[in-house]
Design an enzyme around this catalytic site. Sequence first.
Site, PDB file in Angstrom:
ATOM      1  N   TYR A 147      34.486  24.614   0.697  1.00  0.00           N
ATOM      2  CA  TYR A 147      35.736  25.386   0.638  1.00  0.00           C
ATOM      3  C   TYR A 147      36.922  24.573   0.131  1.00  0.00           C
ATOM      4  O   TYR A 147      38.025  25.112   0.014  1.00  0.00           O
ATOM      5  CB  TYR A 147      36.103  25.908   2.034  1.00  0.00           C
ATOM      6  CG  TYR A 147      35.393  27.170   2.391  1.00  0.00           C
ATOM      7  CD1 TYR A 147      34.018  27.169   2.570  1.00  0.00           C
ATOM      8  CD2 TYR A 147      36.070  28.371   2.553  1.00  0.00           C
ATOM      9  CE1 TYR A 147      33.343  28.318   2.897  1.00  0.00           C
ATOM     10  CE2 TYR A 147      35.400  29.527   2.882  1.00  0.00           C
ATOM     11  CZ  TYR A 147      34.043  29.499   3.053  1.00  0.00           C
ATOM     12  OH  TYR A 147      33.380  30.645   3.387  1.00  0.00           O
ATOM     13  N   LYS A 175      22.805  21.861   8.303  1.00  0.00           N
ATOM     14  CA  LYS A 175      21.631  21.920   7.435  1.00  0.00           C
ATOM     15  C   LYS A 175      21.361  20.477   6.963  1.00  0.00           C
ATOM     16  O   LYS A 175      21.233  20.183   5.769  1.00  0.00           O
ATOM     17  CB  LYS A 175      21.962  22.876   6.270  1.00  0.00           C
ATOM     18  CG  LYS A 175      20.821  23.258   5.414  1.00  0.00           C
ATOM     19  CD  LYS A 175      19.952  24.365   6.001  1.00  0.00           C
ATOM     20  CE  LYS A 175      18.747  24.555   5.105  1.00  0.00           C
ATOM     21  NZ  LYS A 175      17.610  25.152   5.755  1.00  0.00           N
ATOM     22  N   ASP A 188      31.276  30.143   8.632  1.00  0.00           N
ATOM     23  CA  ASP A 188      31.603  31.435   8.043  1.00  0.00           C
ATOM     24  C   ASP A 188      30.425  32.404   8.205  1.00  0.00           C
ATOM     25  O   ASP A 188      30.581  33.529   8.683  1.00  0.00           O
ATOM     26  CB  ASP A 188      31.915  31.212   6.555  1.00  0.00           C
ATOM     27  CG  ASP A 188      32.623  32.391   5.938  1.00  0.00           C
ATOM     28  OD1 ASP A 188      33.079  33.262   6.688  1.00  0.00           O
ATOM     29  OD2 ASP A 188      32.710  32.447   4.700  1.00  0.00           O
ATOM     30  N   ASP A 247      19.503  27.844   9.458  1.00  0.00           N
ATOM     31  CA  ASP A 247      18.642  29.029   9.309  1.00  0.00           C
ATOM     32  C   ASP A 247      17.994  29.386  10.641  1.00  0.00           C
ATOM     33  O   ASP A 247      17.934  30.556  11.039  1.00  0.00           O
ATOM     34  CB  ASP A 247      17.601  28.846   8.192  1.00  0.00           C
ATOM     35  CG  ASP A 247      17.033  27.449   8.117  1.00  0.00           C
ATOM     36  OD1 ASP A 247      17.621  26.541   8.734  1.00  0.00           O
ATOM     37  OD2 ASP A 247      16.011  27.234   7.462  1.00  0.00           O
TER      38      ASP A 247
END
Length: 402
Positions: free
Chosen positions: A149, A216, A293, A269
């Site tokens: 971002y 992740k 987000d 995930d």
Amino acid sequence: MAEKISIKNGKLVVPDEPIITYIEGDGTGPDIWLATKQVVEAAVEKAYAGKRKIEWLEVLAGEKAYQAVGEWLPQETIDKIREHVVAIKGPLTTPIGGGFRSLNVTLRQVLSLYACIRPVKWLQGTPSPVVHPEWVDIVIFRENTEDIYAGLEWECDDEAARQVRSFLNEKMSCDIPADAGIGIKYISRTATERIMRKALNYALDNKRKTVTIVHKGNIMKYTEGSFKNWCYELALREFREYVITEEELQVEGEKAREGKILVNDRITDNMLQQLLLRSREYDVLVAPNLNGDYLSDAAAAQVGGLGMAPGGNIGDYTAVFEATHGTAPKYAGQDKVNPGSLIMSAGMMLDYLGWHEAVWIMESAVEKTIIQKKVTYDLARQMRGAIKQKTSEFAEAVVNNM
Ligand code: NAP
């Protein structure tokens, strides 16, 4: 007499009549703001019988600012929010070609509102696509300033993209195709530590049992992987006596957890799946910007969708509470959309001020109204026997239920 909120010895000092800045917002903003103001004022009056009261100070941003002064986000607005410490805002249109990526992102960056905090909790009666929405009671701490971002990206034909590609290919032995656009993801130790510190302090203050780092890191080792490592390091360095890690728990046994906050981590995930299947095992989540987000919207969907999801962007002291959805322009001026998100965000704001009695009155009244099936169109279309309300009617029903 109305006074400014101030900061003394590292703590907010909130007068009985604080001045709070507000941005009405674009599109459906004016409708939901009007409803929210009415509900907040009624809850404060009910809780404190005139002893406490909010003095609202409007500051301009978005289309209203552009029409008034030719700027989308005037410097005066930023200065006034900083000066008065706490603000609440409706959604803002992202101006096309206005020189901004987004007014919201800009506000967060210039005011250094590094923590995006999103509580996600089911209110009884709210329609949900899952079997056990009552299991969902989490608070997401999303890092707000870095990651993908940060706005470092270049179109594939751009000269900057060409230069970055050739640097990486020639100097770093990479093999990036000549027709690739480039985006840069970075995550720093400083920003990671301050969001983790905020999440742990919140967990301690609110007697939460678990803080889960969502990352992740198995793929992005030196950004998200480092995020995970730095979060654990901070927890063990600054909060040692209050925390136990999942690894320690396996060695020491379940009893060692008593009175401590469990710090664990999940890969993103997997976490999105866990949120659906085992939501009651999770409590406080801390995540880099993009993961945060995704998690926020996915979690919100389980408890009534974006129309009910509150949020706050908080720095060391300055805080801007906001509806988490956009301007929903097709419904602008129709007195139609759900003001729940902004009302619940105002609840977070009152909590931040320490006005917990008013929060309780407000949230209970919202819940009672939903149980009575008096809801706006978005919830009505998911409910059997709903009594569809306009935005203003919903606000009135909430006030009547206080
Ligand atoms: P959006 O305004 O959030 O609207 C998308 C859909 O979400 C709406 O069509 C509506 O669904 C539902 N929705 C949104 N708010 C609702 C509410 N209060 N009550 C009930 N349903 C609601 O997203 P968008 O159309 O992508 O974005 C529009 C503008 O908002 C853009 O300029 C965008 O940049 C801006 N934006 C601002 C913020 C912010 O200020 N924080 C955040 C996101 C987007 P249905 O059509 O199914 O009824």
